[in-house]
Design an enzyme around this catalytic site. Structure first.
Site, PDB file in Angstrom:
ATOM      1  N   LEU A 164       0.850  -1.184   0.000  1.00 43.12           N
ATOM      2  CA  LEU A 164       0.000   0.000   0.000  1.00 43.12           C
ATOM      3  C   LEU A 164       0.893   1.243   0.000  1.00 43.12           C
ATOM      4  O   LEU A 164       2.097   1.160   0.251  1.00 43.12           O
ATOM      5  CB  LEU A 164      -0.903   0.002   1.233  1.00 43.12           C
ATOM      6  CG  LEU A 164      -1.921  -1.139   1.324  1.00 43.12           C
ATOM      7  CD1 LEU A 164      -2.655  -1.087   2.650  1.00 43.12           C
ATOM      8  CD2 LEU A 164      -2.905  -1.099   0.162  1.00 43.12           C
ATOM      9  N   SER A 165       0.299   2.382  -0.257  1.00 46.97           N
ATOM     10  CA  SER A 165       1.111   3.604  -0.281  1.00 46.97           C
ATOM     11  C   SER A 165       1.775   3.826   1.069  1.00 46.97           C
ATOM     12  O   SER A 165       2.909   4.303   1.142  1.00 46.97           O
ATOM     13  CB  SER A 165       0.268   4.815  -0.677  1.00 46.97           C
ATOM     14  OG  SER A 165      -0.811   5.002   0.216  1.00 46.97           O
ATOM     15  N   GLU A 166       1.065   3.494   2.158  1.00 40.79           N
ATOM     16  CA  GLU A 166       1.659   3.563   3.493  1.00 40.79           C
ATOM     17  C   GLU A 166       1.135   2.449   4.389  1.00 40.79           C
ATOM     18  O   GLU A 166      -0.020   2.022   4.268  1.00 40.79           O
ATOM     19  CB  GLU A 166       1.377   4.911   4.174  1.00 40.79           C
ATOM     20  CG  GLU A 166       2.206   6.074   3.676  1.00 40.79           C
ATOM     21  CD  GLU A 166       1.442   6.920   2.680  1.00 40.79           C
ATOM     22  OE1 GLU A 166       2.036   7.857   2.121  1.00 40.79           O
ATOM     23  OE2 GLU A 166       0.243   6.636   2.457  1.00 40.79           O
ATOM     24  N   THR A 167       2.004   2.002   5.276  1.00 38.24           N
ATOM     25  CA  THR A 167       1.673   1.060   6.354  1.00 38.24           C
ATOM     26  C   THR A 167       2.204   1.676   7.638  1.00 38.24           C
ATOM     27  O   THR A 167       3.314   2.209   7.660  1.00 38.24           O
ATOM     28  CB  THR A 167       2.337  -0.308   6.108  1.00 38.24           C
ATOM     29  OG1 THR A 167       1.806  -0.878   4.914  1.00 38.24           O
ATOM     30  CG2 THR A 167       2.111  -1.254   7.277  1.00 38.24           C
ATOM     31  N   HIS A 190      -3.000  10.927   5.473  1.00 39.44           N
ATOM     32  CA  HIS A 190      -3.977   9.841   5.589  1.00 39.44           C
ATOM     33  C   HIS A 190      -3.513   8.751   6.557  1.00 39.44           C
ATOM     34  O   HIS A 190      -4.331   8.180   7.294  1.00 39.44           O
ATOM     35  CB  HIS A 190      -4.385   9.324   4.189  1.00 39.44           C
ATOM     36  CG  HIS A 190      -3.874   7.998   3.779  1.00 39.44           C
ATOM     37  ND1 HIS A 190      -2.670   7.831   3.119  1.00 39.44           N
ATOM     38  CD2 HIS A 190      -4.424   6.757   3.885  1.00 39.44           C
ATOM     39  CE1 HIS A 190      -2.498   6.550   2.855  1.00 39.44           C
ATOM     40  NE2 HIS A 190      -3.536   5.875   3.302  1.00 39.44           N
TER      41      HIS A 190
END
Length: 311
Positions: free
Chosen positions: A54-57, A87
């Site tokens: 994902l774009s961020e974890t 986000h």
């Protein structure tokens, strides 16, 4: 030699900037608040973030000083760690509230940039204060031309430009309307991929309510702007819904009078999403200069996955 024993942690996948799952920007959150379990190390965190893809974890950890913060968060993209991101901040707060069953409405997050104040509204949306802009001013004409060419935008359809650097090196192009934003046809060029940029367009008042829901029904979240953002980080071209870009745009457009002190922005329609970003400048103390008043950026969240992960 005996195999090492994996530890089991609570795991959430939160959709951010939406009240309905699968329409916002997803975030994976690994909860490591249990003192009986070892904290994942840096290598494990980065490996998991690369795996979730994902774009961020994020990794939800106990705060360094419980008297100053409610929790600590570390934020990873598939390839690197970030000091702060919008986000992931909102999504991690939702995971903290969900996991601890806390009813707090004012919280403090510890992260690499320091302490971040958050508020939870009556409707469940979570907001953070927009970080200060580190660079402003008009964007260089050659750079504007590069973006226009990569988006199929006519130069005369660009009403204004501004650097809105608040960590990421964002700049924004204000287009003539929301329709122009949505119709922009992205053709990534090598030159355009050198920049972190976004485009913004205002909805006509008559069309705003219809755009507020996929069925064209007014739902109280009628957007004032349509927004698209292109961060070019970790092979991500277009971001479904981006907190940091919206934070910079809010400070710019509220500051110059284009936007009202409170509004809703839409993002993600071009990608089949339905993100909603709630923006509000705190005008409670009119003795403060308008430029020094806090701008809050927030959104609702939806828990899409809840389970465990073995590390």
């Amino acid at each position: 030699m005996a195999a090492s024993t994996a530890s089991t942690y609570p795991f959430y996948q939160i959709d951010v900037f939406t009240d309905k799952g699968f329409l916002g920007n997803p975030l994976a959150v690994i909860v490591a608040l249990d003192p009986a379990l070892p904290f994942p190390n840096d290598e494990q965190m980065q490996k998991i973030a690369n795996w979730t893809n994902l774009s961020e974890t994020t990794f939800l950890l106990p705060p360094t000083d419980p008297t100053k913060a409610d929790y600590k968060v570390r934020i990873f993209t598939p390839n690197t760690e970030l000091p702060f991101a919008g986000h992931p901040t909102i999504g991690t707060c939702r995971a903290f509230l969900e996991h601890t069953q806390s009813k707090k409405t004012n919280l403090v997050q510890e992260c690499e940039v320091g302490l971040v104040v958050l508020q939870v509204a009556n409707n469940g949306s979570i907001a953070f204060i927009a970080p200060p802009l580190r660079k402003t001013g008009p964007v260089e004409e050659e750079t504007v031309k590069v973006v226009c060419e990569s988006m199929g935008i006519a130069r005369e359809d660009v009403l204004d430009t501004q650097w809105v650097v608040n960590g990421p090196h964002w700049f924004a192009l204000l287009l003539k309307d929301a329709e122009t934003v949505l119709k922009a046809s992205r053709v990534p060029t090598l030159a355009s991929k050198q920049f972190e940029f976004g485009i913004v367009g205002q909805y006509p008042k008559a069309a705003a309510a219809a755009a507020a829901s996929g069925e064209g029904k007014e739902d109280g979240n009628a957007p004032f702007f349509e927004i698209r953002a292109f961060p070019h980080v970790d092979l991500i071209d277009e971001d479904p819904v981006c907190g940091s870009f919206n934070a910079g745009v809010a400070q710019w457009l509220i500051g110059n009078g284009v936007a009202p002190a409170s509004y809703v922005a839409s993002q993600g329609l071009a990608l089949g999403r339905r993100g909603r970003i709630f923006v509000h400048r705190d005008d409670s103390d009119l003795s403060l200069e308008a430029s020094k008043r806090a701008v809050w950026v927030g959104g609702q969240t939806a828990v899409c996955i809840q389970g465990t992960i073995q590390v």
